[in-house]
Design a protein around this motif. Sequence first.
Motif, PDB file in Angstrom:
ATOM      1  N   HIS A 288       0.692  -1.133  -0.038  1.00 34.59           N
ATOM      2  CA  HIS A 288       0.022  -0.065   0.039  1.00 34.59           C
ATOM      3  C   HIS A 288       0.853   1.016  -0.028  1.00 34.59           C
ATOM      4  O   HIS A 288       0.412   2.225  -0.740  1.00 34.59           O
ATOM      5  CB  HIS A 288      -1.069   0.018   1.352  1.00 34.59           C
ATOM      6  CG  HIS A 288      -2.003   1.073   1.072  1.00 34.59           C
ATOM      7  ND1 HIS A 288      -3.046   1.098   0.230  1.00 34.59           N
ATOM      8  CD2 HIS A 288      -1.996   2.156   1.776  1.00 34.59           C
ATOM      9  CE1 HIS A 288      -3.600   2.054   0.248  1.00 34.59           C
ATOM     10  NE2 HIS A 288      -3.322   3.048   1.319  1.00 34.59           N
TER      11      HIS A 288
ATOM     12  N   ASP B 294      -4.113   7.969   2.852  1.00 38.23           N
ATOM     13  CA  ASP B 294      -4.577   6.914   2.192  1.00 38.23           C
ATOM     14  C   ASP B 294      -5.885   7.419   1.297  1.00 38.23           C
ATOM     15  O   ASP B 294      -6.331   6.819   0.084  1.00 38.23           O
ATOM     16  CB  ASP B 294      -4.272   5.607   2.405  1.00 38.23           C
ATOM     17  CG  ASP B 294      -5.311   5.265   3.531  1.00 38.23           C
ATOM     18  OD1 ASP B 294      -5.735   6.387   4.300  1.00 38.23           O
ATOM     19  OD2 ASP B 294      -5.592   4.152   3.836  1.00 38.23           O
ATOM     20  N   THR B 295      -6.563   8.380   1.894  1.00 35.86           N
ATOM     21  CA  THR B 295      -8.179   8.597   1.408  1.00 35.86           C
ATOM     22  C   THR B 295      -8.202  10.060   1.261  1.00 35.86           C
ATOM     23  O   THR B 295      -9.035  10.600   0.637  1.00 35.86           O
ATOM     24  CB  THR B 295      -9.009   8.052   2.137  1.00 35.86           C
ATOM     25  OG1 THR B 295      -9.119   8.315   3.625  1.00 35.86           O
ATOM     26  CG2 THR B 295      -8.745   6.188   2.192  1.00 35.86           C
ATOM     27  N   HIS B 296      -7.653  10.951   1.987  1.00 28.33           N
ATOM     28  CA  HIS B 296      -8.090  12.359   2.393  1.00 28.33           C
ATOM     29  C   HIS B 296      -6.682  13.155   2.075  1.00 28.33           C
ATOM     30  O   HIS B 296      -5.491  12.850   2.206  1.00 28.33           O
ATOM     31  CB  HIS B 296      -8.706  12.406   3.570  1.00 28.33           C
ATOM     32  CG  HIS B 296     -10.191  11.901   3.535  1.00 28.33           C
ATOM     33  ND1 HIS B 296     -10.430  10.564   3.685  1.00 28.33           N
ATOM     34  CD2 HIS B 296     -11.153  12.602   3.481  1.00 28.33           C
ATOM     35  CE1 HIS B 296     -11.662  10.518   3.722  1.00 28.33           C
ATOM     36  NE2 HIS B 296     -12.232  11.675   3.663  1.00 28.33           N
TER      37      HIS B 296
ATOM     38  N   TYR C 167     -11.581  14.534   0.277  1.00 35.14           N
ATOM     39  CA  TYR C 167     -11.139  13.161  -0.296  1.00 35.14           C
ATOM     40  C   TYR C 167     -10.447  13.363  -1.717  1.00 35.14           C
ATOM     41  O   TYR C 167     -10.562  14.232  -2.379  1.00 35.14           O
ATOM     42  CB  TYR C 167     -12.218  12.077  -0.126  1.00 35.14           C
ATOM     43  CG  TYR C 167     -13.381  12.289  -1.191  1.00 35.14           C
ATOM     44  CD1 TYR C 167     -13.388  11.835  -2.279  1.00 35.14           C
ATOM     45  CD2 TYR C 167     -14.449  13.032  -0.569  1.00 35.14           C
ATOM     46  CE1 TYR C 167     -14.377  12.177  -3.233  1.00 35.14           C
ATOM     47  CE2 TYR C 167     -15.325  13.164  -1.322  1.00 35.14           C
ATOM     48  CZ  TYR C 167     -15.751  12.739  -2.753  1.00 35.14           C
ATOM     49  OH  TYR C 167     -16.670  12.896  -3.489  1.00 35.14           O
ATOM     50  N   TYR C 168      -9.570  12.421  -2.000  1.00 31.35           N
ATOM     51  CA  TYR C 168      -9.055  12.474  -3.432  1.00 31.35           C
ATOM     52  C   TYR C 168      -9.246  11.091  -3.980  1.00 31.35           C
ATOM     53  O   TYR C 168      -9.402   9.877  -3.457  1.00 31.35           O
ATOM     54  CB  TYR C 168      -7.737  12.952  -3.160  1.00 31.35           C
ATOM     55  CG  TYR C 168      -6.882  11.919  -2.672  1.00 31.35           C
ATOM     56  CD1 TYR C 168      -6.041  10.781  -3.452  1.00 31.35           C
ATOM     57  CD2 TYR C 168      -6.268  11.981  -1.156  1.00 31.35           C
ATOM     58  CE1 TYR C 168      -5.120  10.160  -3.056  1.00 31.35           C
ATOM     59  CE2 TYR C 168      -5.553  10.844  -0.762  1.00 31.35           C
ATOM     60  CZ  TYR C 168      -4.739  10.176  -1.674  1.00 31.35           C
ATOM     61  OH  TYR C 168      -3.989   9.112  -1.142  1.00 31.35           O
ATOM     62  N   SER C 169      -8.957  11.046  -5.227  1.00 31.32           N
ATOM     63  CA  SER C 169      -8.467   9.710  -6.016  1.00 31.32           C
ATOM     64  C   SER C 169      -7.326   9.672  -6.771  1.00 31.32           C
ATOM     65  O   SER C 169      -6.883  10.993  -7.156  1.00 31.32           O
ATOM     66  CB  SER C 169      -9.887   9.424  -7.014  1.00 31.32           C
ATOM     67  OG  SER C 169      -9.745  10.507  -8.001  1.00 31.32           O
TER      68      SER C 169
END
Length: 160
Positions: free
Chosen positions: A32, A72-74, A98-100
Amino acid sequence: MMTQYTKLMCGLVSCATLLLACETKKQSDAVHQTALPIIGTWQLISGTTIEKGDTTVTWYTKNVSFIKIINDTHFAFLKHDLTKGKDSTASFGAGGGYYSLKDSTYTEHLEYCSDREWEGNDFPFTITIQNDTLVQQGVEKVEGAGINRLNIERYVRLKK
């Protein structure tokens, strides 16, 4: 009734299962972290905006400090003046959401922002990470604020 041998075997199987589960978790965490090199705390060094043919370069190393924190998400960002609010450069700004991340496309969905007109917008950026430097480039468009500009930001990873 369990025999001494059966109890020993159950204990060994339990220990082996526990050790394998721990090792799998370590491997999963390592994969990860490798898969998301964007995770960390980043210090903004410079920002370049190009809007309606005008280019503005801002250095974030003199009168202002700006960091972006990405997990890992924000993400979250914080900006403030370095004079502790005691002169005309006094400022504070913050936001997050949040992001991608897909390949080199990093898209922020801004849920919170001290400039409320920016909330609820998505901002797609192309990113490159080389050593401890992150460059993100993309169009920021906020119709309610009349913003439509190319933004190029250069960050350096902060160490503990």
